[in-house]
Write a protein that holds these residues in place. Structure first.
Motif, PDB file in Angstrom:
ATOM      1  N   VAL A 154       0.082   5.815  -1.399  1.00 48.72           N
ATOM      2  CA  VAL A 154      -0.486   4.906  -0.395  1.00 48.72           C
ATOM      3  C   VAL A 154       0.055   5.224   0.997  1.00 48.72           C
ATOM      4  N   TYR A 155       1.321   5.615   1.075  1.00 50.70           N
ATOM      5  CA  TYR A 155       1.894   5.949   2.381  1.00 50.70           C
ATOM      6  C   TYR A 155       1.406   7.297   2.896  1.00 50.70           C
ATOM      7  N   LEU A 156       1.259   8.265   2.017  1.00 46.46           N
ATOM      8  CA  LEU A 156       0.734   9.566   2.451  1.00 46.46           C
ATOM      9  C   LEU A 156      -0.692   9.420   2.982  1.00 46.46           C
ATOM     10  N   GLU A 157      -1.500   8.638   2.286  1.00 46.55           N
ATOM     11  CA  GLU A 157      -2.878   8.423   2.723  1.00 46.55           C
ATOM     12  C   GLU A 157      -2.931   7.607   4.019  1.00 46.55           C
ATOM     13  N   ALA A 158      -2.067   6.617   4.150  1.00 46.01           N
ATOM     14  CA  ALA A 158      -2.030   5.825   5.382  1.00 46.01           C
ATOM     15  C   ALA A 158      -1.671   6.704   6.572  1.00 46.01           C
ATOM     16  N   ALA A 159      -0.655   7.544   6.427  1.00 47.26           N
ATOM     17  CA  ALA A 159      -0.266   8.448   7.521  1.00 47.26           C
ATOM     18  C   ALA A 159      -1.415   9.382   7.868  1.00 47.26           C
ATOM     19  N   ARG A 160      -2.054   9.945   6.849  1.00 47.72           N
ATOM     20  CA  ARG A 160      -3.171  10.865   7.092  1.00 47.72           C
ATOM     21  C   ARG A 160      -4.297  10.178   7.864  1.00 47.72           C
ATOM     22  N   LEU A 161      -4.666   8.982   7.433  1.00 44.94           N
ATOM     23  CA  LEU A 161      -5.754   8.265   8.101  1.00 44.94           C
ATOM     24  C   LEU A 161      -5.399   7.864   9.528  1.00 44.94           C
ATOM     25  N   CYS A 162      -4.122   7.673   9.790  1.00 49.90           N
ATOM     26  CA  CYS A 162      -3.677   7.337  11.148  1.00 49.90           C
ATOM     27  C   CYS A 162      -3.481   8.593  11.999  1.00 49.90           C
ATOM     28  N   GLY A 163      -3.678   9.762  11.404  1.00 48.01           N
ATOM     29  CA  GLY A 163      -3.541  11.009  12.150  1.00 48.01           C
ATOM     30  C   GLY A 163      -2.097  11.388  12.426  1.00 48.01           C
TER      31      GLY A 163
END
Length: 163
Positions: free
Chosen positions: A92-101
Motif C-alpha cells: 500500500v505504501y509503495l503504490e501510494a508513493a508511486r501514485l504521488c509521483g
C-alpha cells in the motif's frame, strides 16, 4: 486473529463482519481525528501530494475522511485490493508513493500502529510514529516519534514547508 485466539476459527468471517459493522457505525456517528491531524493535513497538502494507505475497507476510509472534512486533501486512497497486499506488506505504501509521483525514500508515512510502521519501513519510506508513548518492548522502525500531531516541532516544520 480473534476467532483463532478464541479457538473458533470457523467464526472468522462472521466476527470480521460484525467488527466492521460496529466500526462503520462508530465512524458514521463521530469520526474522531488525532489532535492536530486536520491542521497538519491541510498544511501538508500545500506542499506535497497526499495519499492514505490503510488496511480498512475503502468505504470506511473514504467515509471517515469525508465526515472529518479531510478527504478533499488526499489525491489517493490505497487499500488492500487486487495485487496490493495488506500491511505489514509494503504494497500500500509503495503504490501510494508511486501514485504521488515520489520515490519511496522521498515520501513520509505517518503511522500509529506497529503493522503500519513495518509496512512503511519495508517500503523504504521515512516514518513518523505517533502515539502517547513510544513502545519500549519492541521499538518500532520509525525515524521520528511524536506523542501528538499537534507537536510544536512538527507544526513548525509543516508551517515552514507550507510557506
Amino acid at each position: 486473529m480473534l476467532a483463532e485466539f478464541a479457538g473458533r476459527p470457523e467464526l472468522a468471517d462472521e466476527m470480521t463482519g460484525q467488527l466492521l459493522d460496529a466500526f462503520r457505525r462508530l465512524v458514521a456517528d463521530d469520526p474522531v481525528t488525532m489532535p492536530g491531524a486536520p491542521q497538519l493535513v491541510a498544511k501538508a497538502a500545500v506542499f506535497a501530494p497526499l495519499a492514505v494507505a490503510s488496511n480498512c475497507p475503502r468505504d470506511v476510509v473514504e467515509d471517515g475522511l469525508a465526515k472529518a472534512g479531510l478527504l478533499r486533501y488526499f489525491g489517493h486512497v490505497l487499500v488492500p485490493e487486487g495485487d496490493v497486499r495488506p500491511k505489514p506488506y509494503p504494497d500500500v505504501y509503495l503504490e501510494a508513493a508511486r501514485l504521488c509521483g515520489a520515490a519511496p525514500g522521498d515520501a513520509l508515512a505517518v503511522e500509529d500502529s506497529h503493522c503500519g510502521f513495518l509496512s512503511a519501513s519495508r517500503a523504504g519510506l521515512r516514518v513518523l510514529g505517533v502515539g502517547p508513548r513510544k513502545p519500549v518492548d519492541e521499538p518500532p522502525p520509525v525515524d521520528v516519534w511524536v506523542s501528538t500531531l499537534a507537536d510544536p516541532d512538527l507544526v513548525k516544520w509543516a508551517d515552514s514547508r507550507a510557506a
